[in-house]
Design a protein around this motif. Structure first.
Motif, short mmCIF file in Angstrom:
data_model
loop_
_atom_site.label_atom_id
_atom_site.label_comp_id
_atom_site.label_asym_id
_atom_site.label_seq_id
_atom_site.Cartn_x
_atom_site.Cartn_y
_atom_site.Cartn_z
N GLN A 434 -1.23 35.16 -14.40
CA GLN A 434 -2.01 35.23 -15.65
C GLN A 434 -1.23 35.96 -16.73
O GLN A 434 -1.20 35.54 -17.89
N SER A 436 1.97 36.36 -17.07
CA SER A 436 3.18 35.67 -17.52
C SER A 436 2.89 34.74 -18.69
O SER A 436 3.77 34.49 -19.52
N LYS A 437 1.66 34.25 -18.78
CA LYS A 437 1.27 33.37 -19.89
C LYS A 437 1.18 34.14 -21.20
O LYS A 437 1.09 33.54 -22.28
N HIS A 438 1.19 35.46 -21.10
CA HIS A 438 1.14 36.31 -22.30
C HIS A 438 2.44 37.11 -22.44
O HIS A 438 2.44 38.20 -23.05
N ASP A 439 3.50 36.57 -21.86
CA ASP A 439 4.84 37.15 -21.98
C ASP A 439 4.95 38.56 -21.39
O ASP A 439 5.73 39.38 -21.88
#
Length: 486
Positions: A434, A436-439
């Motif tokens: 989760q 990783s989708k927000h860097d």
């Protein structure tokens, strides 16, 4: 988002459950001031004059220790509920000001009042798990704290029942009609008249249709009405309900991004918020009265009457049930394992870090026999720690003291990250995928998840110490609520 109450917990009879029960033993963390000494003196008279249950095999010395412990516990409960009531009244005043004059400044003041009100109340939750202990009494206004709590603190709640939600929202209630936008709604087979929004209506509708998700009352209903949905998922940001949701002028009243030509919907929002605040004050007024010294037919008098029978066991059970079953399991581990922000305790406002820490502090209060009031006074004077030492179990007391220090350290990190660095619990519980989708890198996210995991494991270790302490004083098989198993 729906807050579950203690009545639906799963219990598994393991050593961990017994340990939780042992946790209950730890009772109080408040040093006694001169002013509090007078209160305790009144409480001592109360205990001596109360009709006590069979004292069993307790020696006169053990009875004296029990007297001091129960008095301190009751005084702390009274002080904490009194603080909760007074801060709820301040919240009600701020809500009324905001509804009457909806401005950004007044909205921020209402949110600040909510944040303040939650902190003493979160410390009262250690008193909650009493359902199996109190005696039946038709003259008592409140049957148990646990039975009362659902109208005050139930979660998570299905916000679609109350007001508008995002198109992507998925909950049990999926009708377009809700309390705010309709004069009548249907929940299952129940058709409910919602034309007049009052405290009585909200109380009647709470958990309507038998669903625990249908929460219409308490702190979290107020939280939703102030912040609105948090649609940010595991990324930064809380709910952002606009002030215009409360503007009662045609063409300026909104429901999020939608402009309403009819301002009645904004008027109804104000009515709901005011009604919820009034009901909260009413409920806390009733609970504060249950703990007043020298009261009759109250939860306090009931505890005093049976203090030698199961007073210590109740205190230990409550501590354990909050520590492991509720806080470590239901509130933390469920969200941690699933990465679900819907299971975050205060998902609208992102104030979960404070609720977690104050829950833990409430348990420590009972251990140390000390509650610090909003005004800065110390109430209590005698806790489970004192009881253990005075009954010849200093080693168990020292072990628990060290365990509590680890709990305190773990939650201090969570609070510091939330308050000072703006990293909230919804960001901490995110899975690596989760995040990783927000860097957010895997290394950084594992570190964040580690803060939550440390809180959980510290509570589990504390449970072991409480179990040992309980056994040391002759209490076995407490069967405290151990929550959901993962």
């Amino acid at each position: 988002m729906t807050i579950t109450t203690g009545t639906s917990r799963k219990i598994f009879p393991t050593a961990l459950a017994a340990a939780l029960a042992g946790l209950l033993m730890v009772s109080g963390c408040t040093k006694q001031t001169d002013e509090n000494a007078e209160t305790s003196a009144e409480g001592q008279t109360e205990v001596q004059s109360a009709e006590s249950a069979d004292s069993g095999e307790l020696s006169a010395t053990d009875q004296a220790h029990t007297d001091r412990l129960v008095i301190s516990y009751a005084n702390m409960a009274h002080a904490a509920y009194k603080d909760s009531l007074e801060t709820a009244k301040a919240l009600q005043k701020a809500v009324e000001t905001y509804v009457d004059t909806p401005t950004e400044a007044n909205l921020e003041a209402a949110k600040a009042a909510y944040k303040t009100a939650r902190q003493p109340y979160s410390q009262t939750e250690v008193f909650r798990f009493d359902e199996g202990f109190v005696t039946a009494n038709d003259k008592r206004a409140i049957g148990s704290v646990d039975g009362w709590e659902g109208q005050v603190n139930a979660w998570p709640l299905d916000e679609a029942l109350i007001d508008y939600v995002s198109d992507s929202y998925e909950g049990e209630y999926n009708s377009q009609d809700n309390i705010i936008n309709s004069d009548s709604i249907t929940v299952g087979s129940i058709k409910q008249d919602t034309s007049s929004i009052t405290p009585e209506l909200l109380a009647d509708m709470n958990e309507i249709g038998g669903s625990e998700a249908n929460v219409t009352t308490g702190y979290h209903a107020i939280e939703f009405m102030l912040w609105g949905q948090d649609t940010n998922g595991v990324s930064a940001g809380a709910g952002e309900r606009p002030v215009t949701d409360y503007v009662t002028e045609a063409g300026q009243c909104t429901s999020g991004d939608t402009v309403n030509e009819d301002a009645s919907i904004c008027e109804r929002r104000g009515e709901f918020l005011k009604a919820a605040a009034q009901l909260l004050v009413d409920d806390l007024t009733a609970m504060e009265a249950e703990w007043q010294p020298e009261s009759e037919n109250t939860l306090r008098s009931d505890l005093m009457a049976r203090k030698y029978d199961n007073g210590l066991r109740q205190i230990m059970y409550q501590m354990g049930s909050l520590a492991l079953g509720e806080l470590a399991s239901e509130r933390m581990q469920v969200a941690f394992v699933t990465g679900s922000t819907e299971d975050e305790h205060e998902c609208f406002s992102d104030l979960t870090h404070l609720s977690y820490a104050n829950n833990a502090r409430g348990i420590q209060n009972v251990f140390n026999g000390s509650y610090k009031t909003v005004a800065g006074k110390t109430i209590g004077g005698y806790g489970v720690k004192n009881y253990l030492i005075d009954s010849g179990h200093k080693e168990a007391a020292d072990k628990l003291t060290a365990d509590f220090k680890k709990v305190e350290d773990a939650f201090n990190v969570i609070v510091e990250k939330g308050e000072k660095e703006g990293i909230k619990v919804d960001q901490m519980i995110a899975t690596v995928g989760q995040a990783s989708k927000h860097d957010i890198s895997a290394e950084e996210q594992n570190k964040r998840r580690g803060w939550i995991e440390a809180g959980i494991t510290s509570l589990q270790a504390l449970t072991d110490g409480i179990e040992n302490a309980a056994k040391a004083v002759g209490i076995d098989n407490l069967d405290a609520d151990a929550g959901s198993q993962f």
